[in-house]
Scaffold this active site. Structure first.
Site, PDB file in Angstrom:
ATOM      1  N   HIS A 106      38.796  46.951  41.251  1.00 14.24           N
ATOM      2  CA  HIS A 106      39.253  46.032  41.296  1.00 14.24           C
ATOM      3  C   HIS A 106      40.337  45.871  42.340  1.00 14.24           C
ATOM      4  CE1 HIS A 106      42.655  46.352  38.222  1.00 14.24           C
ATOM      5  NE2 HIS A 106      41.961  47.627  38.258  1.00 14.24           N
ATOM      6  N   HIS A 126      41.116  37.113  36.747  1.00 12.31           N
ATOM      7  CA  HIS A 126      40.859  38.330  37.480  1.00 12.31           C
ATOM      8  C   HIS A 126      39.474  38.932  37.091  1.00 12.31           C
ATOM      9  CE1 HIS A 126      42.542  41.851  39.339  1.00 12.31           C
ATOM     10  NE2 HIS A 126      41.980  42.770  38.498  1.00 12.31           N
ATOM     11  N   CYS A 150      40.639  40.197  44.216  1.00  8.11           N
ATOM     12  CA  CYS A 150      39.791  40.710  43.013  1.00  8.11           C
ATOM     13  C   CYS A 150      38.395  40.070  43.302  1.00  8.11           C
ATOM     14  CB  CYS A 150      40.196  40.438  41.629  1.00  8.11           C
ATOM     15  SG  CYS A 150      40.481  38.903  41.289  1.00  8.11           S
TER      16      CYS A 150
END
Length: 187
Positions: free
Chosen positions: A159, A143, A90
């Site tokens: 992502h 994340h 990510c």
């Protein structure tokens, strides 16, 4: 000494992006409804909001370029620490997309979250960053995603997920909505 170093390095890498927590899987029919076109110049221009200043126009052009660079990696499999078409994580996805536009971001998501200005989710725009905590074991951000479109109250972001690689998701999805921590603007 070497064992401790390897253990520390391994722990750091596992925590920095992704999660050992099993992620929920979403139906393929929903997956088909998520579409973002970044290669057609007319589509990209049509999505840009009306701007009032030269600086705002420049930021929107850069955001569009960064989004297009990120979308070029759609479908790339997940690879921890990856920054190429062979595999991407990510923070690597955003690191590469921003770097192609001469903007340097930190390489890991929790450090990336300290960059830019925190913004209210209602004011999010294309090119902003969304941060998440997806691990029960860690209390820090692990994340990150890049906002690719904002239509009414739906925010879509690109992502890299451990289960499906580089994809576009909606913040309306329960998993991502529950894991959401904050949004920032770096442009």
């Amino acid at each position: 000494m070497t064992r401790k170093y390897i253990y520390f390095l391994s722990s750091f890498l596992i925590i920095s992006c992704g999660s050992s927590k099993k992620k929920k899987s979403y139906s393929k029919s929903y997956e088909k409804t998520i579409t973002v076109s970044g290669n057609n110049k007319k589509d990209s221009d049509a999505k840009l909001p009306e701007v009032k200043s030269e600086k705002s126009r420049e930021s929107n052009n850069i955001a569009t370029s960064i989004i297009n660079d990120a979308i070029a990696f759609s479908g790339t499999r997940y690879k921890y620490g990856g920054t190429t078409k062979k595999g991407m994580d990510c923070s690597g996805l955003l690191y590469v997309a921003f770097n192609k536009n001469d903007i340097t971001l930190p390489r890991v998501s929790y450090v990336m979250a300290e960059e830019g200005k925190d913004i209210n989710l209602k004011k999010v725009e294309e090119g902003d960053l969304l941060f998440f905590k997806t691990s029960r074991k860690s209390r820090r951000i692990n994340h990150v995603g890049l906002v690719v479109s904002v239509n009414n109250s739906e925010i879509k972001f690109i992502h890299a997920t451990t289960s499906r690689g580089v994809i576009v998701s909606s913040l309306k999805e329960g998993y991502w909505n529950d894991a959401f921590v904050k949004a920032t603007r770096v442009l």
